[in-house]
Design an enzyme around this catalytic site. Structure first.
Site, PDB file in Angstrom:
ATOM      1  N   LYS A  42      -6.951   3.885   8.217  1.00 13.85           N
ATOM      2  CA  LYS A  42      -5.904   5.009   7.630  1.00 13.85           C
ATOM      3  C   LYS A  42      -6.870   6.273   7.459  1.00 13.85           C
ATOM      4  CE  LYS A  42      -3.715   1.294   4.710  1.00 13.85           C
ATOM      5  NZ  LYS A  42      -3.307   0.897   3.381  1.00 13.85           N
ATOM      6  N   SER A  68       0.916  -1.139   0.028  1.00 12.04           N
ATOM      7  CA  SER A  68      -0.091   0.109  -0.077  1.00 12.04           C
ATOM      8  C   SER A  68       0.747   1.178  -0.065  1.00 12.04           C
ATOM      9  CB  SER A  68      -1.069  -0.028   1.190  1.00 12.04           C
ATOM     10  OG  SER A  68      -0.330   0.143   2.495  1.00 12.04           O
TER      11      SER A  68
END
Length: 820
Positions: free
Chosen positions: A761, A718
């Protein structure tokens, strides 16, 4: 053991009897006669009477062959059998055309020539004849059939073998026979001396074979074996087998006799003990604890098979002396039986409004969990016998997973019990030990059920993601039965050894990460993700729950101590960085302790804690929001990462120095993250022209990509677009825009692929005061799980290609040609 001394066997030997080449044939059933042995034969038929009479009147010799046992009825062999177990003779019938049948199909063709020694006439008209076998012969054919068969014979001689091997074999046979005589009750003890005095190998083999209880086929094979050495070898194998069978039989008889003697002795002693106890007033009826157990078991509401097992153990206990080691083991076992809530349940409170009020009182937010509990109550209201759900709360530490279980139990009106699974490695912790072991106890499932005092509690399995396994077993595999609604209605603990119904229990498991939960166990649970809290939620939780709880814990009141909202906000922003509120509560406790110290020193009046006062109680700030400071130079980009404790931000730094085009990666990157860096560099080099870069930017310089916090391992794809932004920022000299964070996987073709942990996140970005977040377009659906308070603080950009990332983060616009 039948034995005669060897007689001359050569037909025509000087001075010895002559044996004709044609002799009357006696057909034996179920018996093989060896040379040098004496066999009794019972004569019943008229034809056989004449055969014996003629033989006695002439030279007294007869031929003896054994009938093939499996083909007698098919080959015309017939005989008289009166069922007395004696040996009978038989006659041969023709094949229907007046011709004698094939000899080899009806009879074995090798037999013994015998001499009639003695006749005895019995009152029933039959005759007992004693016949001594002399030597082997081979039947060449049948000469006549009536009035009895006459067979043409060819004498067979042993093939001698004079060697040390034969002497060794003779010694082996003699030793085996000595052991066989000792074990067999059918062989007289005097046979020892007979066997020991035989020196001729063939005679020894024939004598031993003739006195063994073997099958007809085995005896016939030994009779037909002319090689003396080979005959002795076969005999050793046969004797070894017979010895093994006799030894096994003797052992079984000895064990059975010992067992019978022991049982008889125990019975006698028990009867004596019973009489002594009755005389002393210590019989079963005199033990009050046994009567108490019996009354409790009779009143116990449990399945019949359970009560049957308990009464069986109680009966055993009543037969034991109190000093016996197992006496107290069974008493402990019965204690567990009578104390378990086999049929004791608490009544569910199915008032949905009341349950919702309780859940809201105890916890702020967590709407998804609360909705699921209210749905369960609604189903129970419509279907009272519905099985309990098996929930699994997954979320970072400190978000209230464990305390939520207590609130659920209070809302349902059920008892609550908790069991920590962290670090558990022994399967017996779940299933228990068998009661035969010293110090055995039920597993912790049954122990907690007894502690809950009902068979339908809310049962919390804490830290299910931290269960281990080793040589003692795998507790997670034992939990499969516990957490499977299809089979937990008959969960069997090894200590109790009877099934216990767990289907009414409401199991709630908690964990931080789903990755370490075995997939089979994970599949049996309904997983509910619990995200981290936003700033507003933390402030509300602190105001409603944390501050009042810490004030009470430190002997303070709201009149004496007031912590302002701005102070709480500063504690959240500058002293903690977490998804939950555990550290926040610790810091509030530090403030309360500092104020309690001041009151103890004599301060009068109320204390109001404001943001400027926090340094006095908590020290200097420990969390710095340096996103703008870190990205003020080219080559630095802000990324978003998922961790077991929630989301967090990370920085990617890139620099270059003169070199040969090498790529250096540091910061404890995993293999996947390193491959993402390679892919980013390949993409940038392949698009150097649209980015305004020269080939020498890559060949004359070494590029170094570093992810700070090098002591923390990092992995995953990611961070791909974050490394892309940092590398392009370095090579073009343009800074990444302040307040922009990003996450996404890259491909060599320039596509941005979706990633996980979007909710965590996004919350981390909101905590770090990020303004804009770049996400893969295929993650747009994941925003449904992000709290509204976090969405309002962030601007989301959804991208499909790397060029879009560069446009948003660096304002770099590449031309539209695409390389395939």
């Amino acid at each position: 053991m039948k034995h005669t001394r060897p007689a001359p066997t050569d037909s025509g030997a000087a001075g010895e009897e002559q044996i004709p080449a044609e002799l009357p044939l006696i057909i034996l059933r179920d018996q093989v006669v060896f040379p040098m042995s004496v066999v009794p034969i019972r004569i019943t038929s008229k034809s056989d009477h004449k055969l014996i009479d003629d033989a006695v009147m002439t030279n007294k010799h007869v031929a003896m062959l054994t009938q093939r046992p499996s083909e007698a009825s098919q080959q015309g062999v017939k005989g008289d059998d009166d069922g007395d177990g004696a040996v009978h003779t038989s006659s041969l019938e023709d094949d229907g055309d007046g011709n004698p049948p094939d000899l080899s199909e009806a009879l074995y063709t090798v037999g013994s020539v015998g001499r009639v020694l003695q006749l005895q006439h019995l009152p029933d008209g039959s005759i007992n004849a004693a016949i001594q076998a002399i030597r082997r012969f081979h039947a060449a054919g049948i000469k006549q059939r009536e009035p009895y068969p006459i067979v043409t014979i060819e004498f067979l001689n042993d093939i001698p073998a004079e060697s040390e091997d034969v002497q060794a074999l003779m010694g082996t046979v003699k030793n085996q026979m000595d052991r066989l005589i000792d074990l067999s009750p059918n062989i007289p003890d005097g046979a020892h001396s007979i066997i020991e005095n035989i020196s001729e190998p063939g005679f020894l083999a024939d004598l031993v074979a003739g006195n063994l209880s073997l099958q007809i086929t085995e005896k016939q094979e030994l009779l037909e074996t002319l090689n003396v050495r080979e005959r002795l070898e076969r005999l050793t194998y046969v004797l070894a087998r017979e010895l093994e069978m006799l030894e096994l039989s003797a052992k079984i008889q000895s064990d059975v006799k010992s067992s019978i003697d022991k049982n008889q002795r125990e019975f006698y002693l028990r009867q004596q003990l019973k009489a002594i106890q009755e005389e002393l007033g210590e019989g079963p009826g005199s033990r009050p604890e046994l009567q108490e157990y019996r009354e409790k078991l009779e009143a116990l509401e449990a399945p019949e098979e359970v009560k049957k097992e308990a009464f069986r153990e109680l009966d055993r206990l009543s037969q034991m002396n109190e000093a016996a080691a197992e006496y107290h083991v069974i008493m402990t076992y019965l204690d567990w039986f009578v104390e378990l809530p086999w049929a004791k349940s608490t009544e569910d409170q199915l008032d949905i409004e009341r349950a919702e009020t309780i859940l809201n009182e105890d916890h702020h937010g967590l709407e998804k969990v609360k909705r699921r509990i209210l749905e369960y109550l609604a189903v129970r209201k419509l279907k009272p016998d519905a099985p309990g759900p098996i929930l699994c709360f997954i979320g970072p530490p400190g978000v209230g997973k464990t305390s939520l279980g207590r609130s659920i139990a209070r809302a349902l009106g059920r008892n609550f019990t908790r069991m920590s699974l962290g670090g558990m490695r022994d399967e017996a912790e779940i299933r228990g030990h068998r009661k035969t072991y010293v110090g055995a106890l039920p597993g912790r499932i049954i122990q907690n059920i007894r502690k809950a005092e009902s068979n339908n509690p809310v049962f919390m399995l804490d830290e299910i993601d931290k269960v281990g396994s080793d040589f003692r077993g795998d507790p997670s595999s034992a939990l499969l039965e516990v957490l499977d609604p299809a089979q937990n209605d008959s969960f069997t603990d090894l200590y109790l050894n009877v099934p216990f119904d767990l289907s009414k229990v409401m199991f709630i498991a908690t964990g931080n990460v789903p990755d370490t939960i075995p997939w089979a166990l994970y599949d049996r649970m309904e997983v509910i993700d619990i995200p981290g809290y936003t700033l507003e939620e933390k402030m509300e939780i602190a105001r409603k729950y944390l501050v009042p709880r810490q004030l009470e814990a430190h002997g303070l009141t709201q009149r004496k101590l007031r912590i302002t909202k701005t102070a709480i906000k500063k504690i959240i922003n500058d002293y903690t960085r977490e998804a939950g509120v555990r550290n926040l509560e610790r810091e509030i406790a530090n403030v309360c302790r500092g104020c309690a110290k001041r009151f103890a020193e004599g301060v009068e009046g109320a204390i109001s804690v404001k943001p400027d006062d926090l340094r006095h109680y908590l020290g200097r700030e420990r969390v710095f929001h340096d996103v703008a400071e870190r990205t003020r130079m080219p080559g630095v980009a802000t990324g978003l990462a998922w961790m077991p404790t929630g989301g967090d931000i990370l920085f990617v730094e890139a620099t270059r120095m003169p070199g040969k085009g090498n790529l250096v990666l540091t910061g404890q990157m995993g293999e996947v993250m390193k491959e993402s860096a390679q892919a980013v560099l390949s993409y940038v080099r392949s698009h150097a022209a649209p980015l305004g870069l020269e080939p020498s930017d890559f060949t004359d310089y070494d590029i170094h990509i570093h992810v700070p916090a090098g002591a923390v391992p990092k992995d995953g794809p990611s961070a791909g677009i974050t490394m892309l932004a940092a590398l392009v920022s370095l090579l073009t000299g343009k800074r990444v825009r302040n307040g922009v964070a990003m996450t996404g996987e890259v491909t060599l073709r320039g596509l941005v692929m979706p990633v996980g942990g979007v909710k965590e996140k996004a919350l981390a970005a909101a905590r770090a005061k990020i303004k804009e977040v770049i996400l893969p377009a295929r993650n747009e659906k994941d925003l449904d799980e992000v709290p509204e308070t976090a969405k309002k603080k962030l601007t989301f950009h959804f991208v499909r290609e790397m060029r879009e990332v560069l446009e948003i983060a660096l304002k770099i616009y590449m031309d539209n040609d695409r390389r395939e």
